[in-house]
Design an enzyme around this catalytic site. Structure first.
Site, short mmCIF file in Angstrom:
data_model
loop_
_atom_site.label_atom_id
_atom_site.label_comp_id
_atom_site.label_asym_id
_atom_site.label_seq_id
_atom_site.Cartn_x
_atom_site.Cartn_y
_atom_site.Cartn_z
N HIS A 144 13.78 52.00 36.86
CA HIS A 144 14.43 50.70 36.43
C HIS A 144 13.74 50.61 34.71
CE1 HIS A 144 15.72 49.45 40.36
NE2 HIS A 144 16.17 49.16 39.67
N ASN A 175 5.89 54.89 37.57
CA ASN A 175 6.71 53.86 38.00
C ASN A 175 6.31 52.89 39.14
OD1 ASN A 175 9.25 52.39 38.36
ND2 ASN A 175 9.77 54.29 40.36
#
Length: 299
Positions: A144, A175
């Site tokens: 994201h 991440n």
């Protein structure tokens, strides 16, 4: 190293941004680097920007007009979602930047991440959009840019963060560790600041190869050739609760595993580094909004 001066103070500006990620991680903030190891990640302080009117500071979530209070870093392919604004790059199949506004009201609410699924952005032409199939088996996470946990105030707002136009290929270790910690830091800053504006995006930085020349090389995924960034950036605009002004912080992280012992402060960079590398502009927008910019050398 080159030094950039503004309003009587000095910021360290990396002599180059083409170092490999391993070199970036081994650089030490504030120290001169060897000529073949340009220092992108020089440690720099927060930049305070005065003269924001207290009456202009709001705490309600949503409202993309408020999200863009400090202007657009660029004007190409702007898309508006429930609680963030993005500029999409059809060549890379990812966003050039995403801006969101965080405050305590946006971080709490009834939304449920389990009800969200990644989805194609049908507002993007089919030739230029990413699909989940592009990521399947690639070894990269769908990372994201505007984080889902930043928008708990609305189920629709959280679901909008799962558009693949708000996603870029990200190393799983990054991440799930350092990048996740940076997102948590952004949310924690809402306890000290009235609003936290976060601009996030990918970078494709050059590196020097064996022939001594600089090249920009990056992997692409799937049949749609989704570009894998070499690095990611976050620019934070922090509005002080007393209305005295805002502070500016900017980070660049390489898209590869980062030792958990490396503090996030190691990845603070001068905002000019990101502006030069990305083709975006942040400082002029802030100066138009606030009227002045003052850089300091120590916190």
């Amino acid at each position: 190293m080159r030094r950039l001066c503004r309003t009587g103070a000095t910021l360290l500006f990396g002599a180059g941004i083409g170092a490999s990620a391993s070199r970036l991680l081994s650089s030490r903030g504030g120290e001169e680097e060897e000529e073949d190891r340009p220092a992108l990640l020089s440690r720099v302080p927060v930049i305070p920007v005065p003269r924001v009117q207290a009456s202009e500071l709001t705490v309600t979530p949503g409202g993309t007009g408020a999200v863009m209070k400090y202007g657009f870093p660029s004007l190409a392919n702007i898309k508006t979602r429930e609680s963030y604004v993005t500029s999409y790059d059809p060549r890379t199949r990812t966003a050039s930047w995403v801006i969101e506004r965080l405050n305590p009201a946006s971080l709490t609410g009834p939304s449920d991440r389990k009800r969200c699924d990644f989805k194609e952005d049908d507002s993007v032409h089919m030739f230029h959009r990413a699909t989940s199939a592009d990521y399947r088996g690639s070894g990269f996470d769908r990372g994201h840019l505007a984080a889902a946990a930043n928008h708990k105030w609305s189920q629709k707002a959280m679901e909008d963060t799962f558009y693949l136009s708000n996603v870029a290929p990200q190393n799983p270790h990054l991440n799930q560790n350092a990048w996740n910690n940076l997102e948590k830091l952004c949310r924690s800053l809402t306890k000290r600041y009235l609003n936290v504006y976060v601009c996030t995006g990918p970078l494709y930085l050059p590196r020097q190869e064996d022939d001594g020349k600089l090249y920009v090389r990056y992997q692409v995924l799937g049949r749609n050739h989704v570009a894998v960034p070499t690095h990611f950036f976050k620019v934070l605009i922090l509005e002080q609760a007393d209305g005295r002004g805002v502070e500016l912080r900017s980070y660049v992280l390489p898209n590869e595993p980062i030792d958990e012992k490396v503090p996030l402060e190691r990845f603070l960079v001068p905002i000019e580094t990101i502006e030069r590398a990305s083709g975006l502009l942040f400082v002029p927008n802030i100066m138009k909004r606030t009227g002045s910019l003052q850089a300091i050398t120590d916190r």
